[in-house]
Design a protein around this motif. Structure first.
Motif, PDB file in Angstrom:
ATOM      1  N   ARG A  21      52.605   1.101 -62.359  1.00 50.90           N
ATOM      2  CA  ARG A  21      53.367   1.783 -61.314  1.00 50.90           C
ATOM      3  C   ARG A  21      54.328   0.822 -60.621  1.00 50.90           C
ATOM      4  O   ARG A  21      55.496   1.148 -60.373  1.00 50.90           O
ATOM      5  CB  ARG A  21      52.412   2.418 -60.301  1.00 50.90           C
ATOM      6  N   ILE A  47      60.087   9.944 -62.746  1.00 50.96           N
ATOM      7  CA  ILE A  47      59.108   9.573 -61.723  1.00 50.96           C
ATOM      8  C   ILE A  47      58.312  10.797 -61.288  1.00 50.96           C
ATOM      9  O   ILE A  47      57.087  10.734 -61.110  1.00 50.96           O
ATOM     10  CB  ILE A  47      59.819   8.918 -60.529  1.00 50.96           C
ATOM     11  N   LYS A  48      58.983  11.931 -61.121  1.00 53.70           N
ATOM     12  CA  LYS A  48      58.280  13.160 -60.748  1.00 53.70           C
ATOM     13  C   LYS A  48      57.239  13.542 -61.785  1.00 53.70           C
ATOM     14  O   LYS A  48      56.118  13.950 -61.447  1.00 53.70           O
ATOM     15  CB  LYS A  48      59.294  14.290 -60.562  1.00 53.70           C
ATOM     16  N   ARG A  79      55.592  11.564 -63.790  1.00 53.16           N
ATOM     17  CA  ARG A  79      54.446  10.658 -63.681  1.00 53.16           C
ATOM     18  C   ARG A  79      53.564  11.029 -62.492  1.00 53.16           C
ATOM     19  O   ARG A  79      52.335  10.999 -62.590  1.00 53.16           O
ATOM     20  CB  ARG A  79      54.937   9.213 -63.551  1.00 53.16           C
ATOM     21  N   VAL A  80      54.176  11.365 -61.379  1.00 50.99           N
ATOM     22  CA  VAL A  80      53.408  11.779 -60.201  1.00 50.99           C
ATOM     23  C   VAL A  80      52.654  13.072 -60.484  1.00 50.99           C
ATOM     24  O   VAL A  80      51.467  13.204 -60.166  1.00 50.99           O
ATOM     25  CB  VAL A  80      54.344  11.935 -58.985  1.00 50.99           C
ATOM     26  N   ARG A 120      53.555  15.366 -50.771  1.00 46.52           N
ATOM     27  CA  ARG A 120      53.182  14.073 -50.197  1.00 46.52           C
ATOM     28  C   ARG A 120      51.994  14.229 -49.251  1.00 46.52           C
ATOM     29  O   ARG A 120      51.070  13.398 -49.254  1.00 46.52           O
ATOM     30  CB  ARG A 120      54.380  13.463 -49.462  1.00 46.52           C
ATOM     31  N   LEU A 137      51.750   8.157 -51.940  1.00 50.37           N
ATOM     32  CA  LEU A 137      52.909   7.948 -52.788  1.00 50.37           C
ATOM     33  C   LEU A 137      53.684   6.709 -52.348  1.00 50.37           C
ATOM     34  O   LEU A 137      53.803   6.431 -51.150  1.00 50.37           O
ATOM     35  CB  LEU A 137      53.834   9.165 -52.740  1.00 50.37           C
ATOM     36  N   GLU A 138      54.191   5.984 -53.331  1.00 55.65           N
ATOM     37  CA  GLU A 138      55.087   4.885 -53.038  1.00 55.65           C
ATOM     38  C   GLU A 138      56.396   5.440 -52.483  1.00 55.65           C
ATOM     39  O   GLU A 138      56.741   6.596 -52.707  1.00 55.65           O
ATOM     40  CB  GLU A 138      55.373   4.075 -54.306  1.00 55.65           C
ATOM     41  N   TRP A 159      59.439   4.836 -53.295  1.00 52.42           N
ATOM     42  CA  TRP A 159      60.411   5.249 -54.304  1.00 52.42           C
ATOM     43  C   TRP A 159      59.967   6.522 -55.009  1.00 52.42           C
ATOM     44  O   TRP A 159      60.799   7.274 -55.528  1.00 52.42           O
ATOM     45  CB  TRP A 159      60.668   4.127 -55.300  1.00 52.42           C
ATOM     46  N   GLU A 160      58.657   6.820 -55.018  1.00 48.85           N
ATOM     47  CA  GLU A 160      58.197   8.098 -55.540  1.00 48.85           C
ATOM     48  C   GLU A 160      58.586   9.234 -54.596  1.00 48.85           C
ATOM     49  O   GLU A 160      59.010  10.312 -55.029  1.00 48.85           O
ATOM     50  CB  GLU A 160      56.685   8.065 -55.744  1.00 48.85           C
TER      51      GLU A 160
END
Length: 406
Positions: free
Chosen positions: A52, A92-93, A95-96, A191, A202-203, A205-206
């Motif tokens: 990540r 990224i979405k 992966r989340v 979130r 969440l990070e 950048w996520e």
């Protein structure tokens, strides 16, 4: 004389218990299996953290602290790239959504239920429900779930979802502020749910990737966000305040036809020699500006809830709230024990915020129920942080082996 010691030894050293001997191999095997499981889970979680962070560095993003609002206000340099393309945000979405599969989908699916605590939204949805006629169950297809709005930008599924929402808005026109509030819930609820139920938050950048995608969806749906300037947002708005035309050229279709207009504009610029290599500008967004937009949207939505949620629940909100609670708990029996009422308390404590319960007339769960639910959530968060499901463990081990071979 020699027989006495032999008798003493037999009395003081009895034969081992056969039951104990039979349990020893199982106890050893169980202990060994748990030790290997914990070790593998630790390695998998560590590998996920490393991947990540590597993904963030790949896109040029640093940790949350380096991009906090306080540092920006103090004029400190923010490391990381300024642009995030839609493809990067979509990756990224994905992966989340894969990591938090159940929670992410439930968060997006709960948006309309939470929005129904606003009387104007509840009235519109109740009116639309009364006017609709019973139909056979729809076959799953493109655009039939809110998550389709987050499918790959420009794909057939994404275009179908946007067109479907625009057509609905053409018949049931929501207030501009209500529409912006629903968009805010779509951008913010994943979130919040992940922070409440999962083992990590969440990070930054996520969060920024989700903001980029939902901001783009808002633009395609013709959502007006000028009111965000009233809560301190000074960035560049990606929403157009003009009225869009529908496919027949009539006004009122909010975002219908915007994709076609954008494509024509891109072709025009390309023909004039202006659009040769501007994919990042056409299909991306400023990451920090998207985060500032999301922060302003969150503040505005919080103030909007305080202003619009009633002290006394309206009839429409109560009706829709009861309908949702029944949908959650109808499978529980009422006889000989009223398990349905017990289940309503657990669902209300776990999934419905206290302010929303009051605004929709949902019965407050017992204190013991709230205590049990919060305890289960804390245990789940710990297990999600340090442990893995069998499926997650298999995927994680496979990823570690793939990296080792590569």
């Amino acid at each position: 004389m020699s027989a006495h010691p032999s008798t003493t030894n037999n009395e003081t050293d009895p034969d081992p218990d056969p039951w104990t001997l039979s349990l020893s191999p199982w106890y050893t095997a169980l202990t060994l299996s748990l030790s290997v499981y914990v070790l593998l889970c630790t390695l998998v979680r560590r590998g996920q953290d490393v991947r990540r962070q590597a993904l963030g560095r790949r896109y040029g993003f640093t940790d949350r602290a380096s991009s906090s609002s306080s540092e920006r206000k103090e004029g400190m340099e923010v490391k990381g790239v300024k642009m995030m393309t839609l493809d990067e945000a979509y990756e990224i979405k994905c992966r989340v959504a894969e990591e938090f599969e159940g929670v992410f989908g439930a968060a997006v699916g709960s948006v309309f239920f939470k929005a129904e605590a606003i009387p104007t939204i509840a009235t519109l949805i109740a009116h639309a429900t009364r006017r609709s006629t019973p139909r056979p169950p729809r076959v799953r297809g493109p655009g039939n779930h809110p998550l389709a709005l987050l499918s790959r930008p420009g794909s057939r599924e994404n275009n179908a979802a946007i067109d479907r929402v625009n057509k609905i808005h053409a018949h049931y026109r929501p207030d501009d502020d209500d529409l912006l509030y629903v968009l805010a819930l779509f951008a913010l609820e994943p979130r919040r749910w992940i922070a409440r139920f999962e083992g990590r938050t969440l990070e930054r950048w996520e969060v920024g990737a989700l903001a980029v995608l939902w901001r783009r969806v808002g633009g395609e749906l013709g959502v007006r966000d000028e009111v965000l300037k009233g809560v301190g947002y000074v960035g560049s708005s990606s929403f157009s305040s003009s009225t869009f035309l529908d496919n027949e050229g009539n006004e009122g279709g909010r975002g219908i036809g915007k994709l076609q207009q954008a494509e024509k504009e891109k072709q025009r610029r390309k023909g004039e020699g202006e659009g040769g290599n501007d994919k990042g500008r056409d299909e991306g967004a400023d990451l920090m500006d998207a985060l500032l937009w999301l922060e302003a949207l969150e503040k505005w939505a919080r103030d909007y809830e305080v202003k619009k949620r009633p002290v006394t629940p309206t009839a429409e909100s109560v009706l829709l709230g009861e309908r949702q609670m029944d949908a959650w708990t109808n499978r529980f029996p009422t006889k000989p024990l009223d398990l349905r009422r017990v289940a309503r308390g657990f669902y209300a404590a776990a999934l419905v915020e206290p302010r929303q319960r009051r605004a929709m007339g949902i019965e407050e769960p017992p204190t013991l129920t709230v205590f049990v639910v919060e305890g289960v959530i804390r245990v789940r968060k710990s297990m999600r942080r340090y442990m893995c499901s069998p499926q997650g463990l298999a995927k994680g081990v496979y990823a570690l082996l793939t990296e080792a071979v590569a």
